[in-house]
Scaffold this active site. Structure first.
Site, short mmCIF file in Angstrom:
data_model
loop_
_atom_site.label_atom_id
_atom_site.label_comp_id
_atom_site.label_asym_id
_atom_site.label_seq_id
_atom_site.Cartn_x
_atom_site.Cartn_y
_atom_site.Cartn_z
N ASP A 43 27.61 43.38 33.45
CA ASP A 43 27.26 42.00 33.10
C ASP A 43 28.31 41.05 33.66
OD1 ASP A 43 25.66 40.10 31.23
OD2 ASP A 43 27.78 39.67 30.77
N TYR A 48 32.25 33.16 35.03
CA TYR A 48 33.37 34.09 34.80
C TYR A 48 34.25 34.22 36.04
CZ TYR A 48 30.34 35.90 31.01
OH TYR A 48 29.52 36.04 29.92
N LYS A 73 24.38 35.14 35.61
CA LYS A 73 23.86 34.01 34.83
C LYS A 73 24.00 32.67 35.54
CE LYS A 73 25.60 36.61 30.89
NZ LYS A 73 26.94 37.11 31.21
N HIS A 106 22.55 30.85 31.19
CA HIS A 106 23.72 31.20 30.38
C HIS A 106 23.75 30.44 29.04
CE1 HIS A 106 28.10 32.73 30.95
NE2 HIS A 106 27.75 32.78 29.68
#
Ligand code: NDP
Length: 329
Positions: A43, A48, A73, A106
């Site tokens: 994931d 990120y 996402k 997200h």
């Protein structure tokens, strides 16, 4: 054999996935280690900053791309329907992959269009104006739920991605019950997955049961309550840690498992998938042993420790206060 669950697309998602939020510089090695240990579900997310590391880690592992389930996402600055496909392409470029198995919205929050991941206005998140929706939605949205309708527009753009083959499935994250109901009622494709914070201290039974009825697979993020200092203390659980919860430790003794593994098994036992994150090789390996079923008696004991503590409560920071009815009450 590791557990896998069937999505409403017919594809299978491994019950234990590997989280890659935080510790950015260590993720390439962590992902390679995770795949070596047996994880087949990774994931990541645009925000990120770990997509490149995930792509490199997958490559390093030597396991064929097709054997691994990859989720990424769409971030809040790319919610305009015209930005959605190029946002996915940017992610694919960094991942160095042709497709993702799952593309999630997200957060159901549209921020100002552009490259700034955290656009601000007067110290607050700069929200995208409502004119990104069509006239009918615009008029309706002036009297009710503008953000939800905006999300329906973004989601409709995500639906089109399926035809491109660049995303095999689409879904959402961090939505509340009313947003989920609108997506189900107003969109063509029922989300395959809803990724939400869920763990023995935030159980969300009513909400996850609603998903089961609608054929939407639930994935638990922060299955250990994050444990990162900036998030986990925050006046919620104080200095306590979910992985030190006495009830989980006690249950773990019967199965010769740790509290962390029991926390994961609690999700797996409900037919959900879970996303433990770790940069520590021994923990990466041991978290895979959370793939087992707890007895109904042990599930009932865990039901007693639902403190409703949310570690990823970003309501202020995200410019919305939407957690009130997440439990469907
Ligand atoms: P987790 O709940 O997975 O907790 C991670 C923390 O737990 C790290 O500090 C890690 O330490 C520690 N840890 C890992 N394994 C063990 C263990 N066996 N015993 C004790 N401590 C352990 O946190 P996340 O918030 O990262 O959630 C997991 C993933 O979910 C994310 O990485 C991300 O992929 C996803 N996520 C999605 C969100 C969304 O909005 N959709 C929001 C938040 C997360 P160390 O690394 O040092 O080993």
């Amino acid at each position: 054999m590791p557990t896998r669950w069937k999505l409403n697309t017919g594809a299978e998602i491994p019950a234990i996935g590997f989280g890659t939020w935080q510790d950015q510089s260590e993720q390439e090695a962590a992902v390679a280690e995770a795949i070596k240990a047996g994880y087949r579900h990774i994931d990541t997310a645009r925000v990120y900053g770990t997509e490149e590391a995930v792509g490199n880690g997958v490559k390093k592992s030597g396991i064929p791309r097709n054997d691994i389930f990859i989720t990424t996402k769409l971030w809040n600055n790319k919610h305009h329907p015209d930005d959605v496909e190029s946002a996915l392409q940017q992610s694919l470029n960094d991942l160095k992959m042709d497709y993702v198995d799952l593309y999630l919205m997200h957060w159901p929050v549209a921020w100002k269009r552009g490259e700034d991941l955290f656009p601000k206005e007067n110290g607050k998140p700069a929200m995208e104006s409502i004119d990104i929706v069509d006239v009918w939605c615009h008029l309706r949205s002036r009297v009710m739920m503008p953000r939800v309708l905006t999300k329906a527009q973004t989601y409709k753009a995500m639906e089109k991605l399926l035809k491109t083959g660049k995303a095999k499935a689409i879904g959402v994250s961090n939505c509340d019950q009313s947003e989920m109901m609108r997506l189900v009622n107003e969109c063509t494709i029922v989300p395959a997955v809803h990724q939400i914070e869920c763990h023995p201290w935030l159980q969300q039974h009513d909400f996850t049961e609603w998903h089961r009825k609608h054929g939407i697979h639930v994935t638990h993020y922060s299955p250990f309550g994050n444990l990162n200092t900036i998030y986990s203390a925050k006046g919620k659980g104080g200095t306590e840690k979910l992985v030190e919860e006495p009830v989980l430790i006690e249950i773990g003794r019967q199965y010769e498992r740790t509290a962390a593994q029991v926390a994961l098994a609690w999700g797996v036992s409900q037919g959900h998938s879970v996303l433990p994150k770790s940069k520590t090789p021994a923990r990466i390996r041991s978290n895979l042993d959370g793939d087992f079923k707890l007895s109904p008696e042990d599930m009932a004991k865990i039901a007693q420790i639902n403190r409703k503590i949310r570690f990823n409560d970003s309501s202020g920071e995200f410019g919305r206060d939407f957690f009130v009815d997440l439990e469907g009450k």
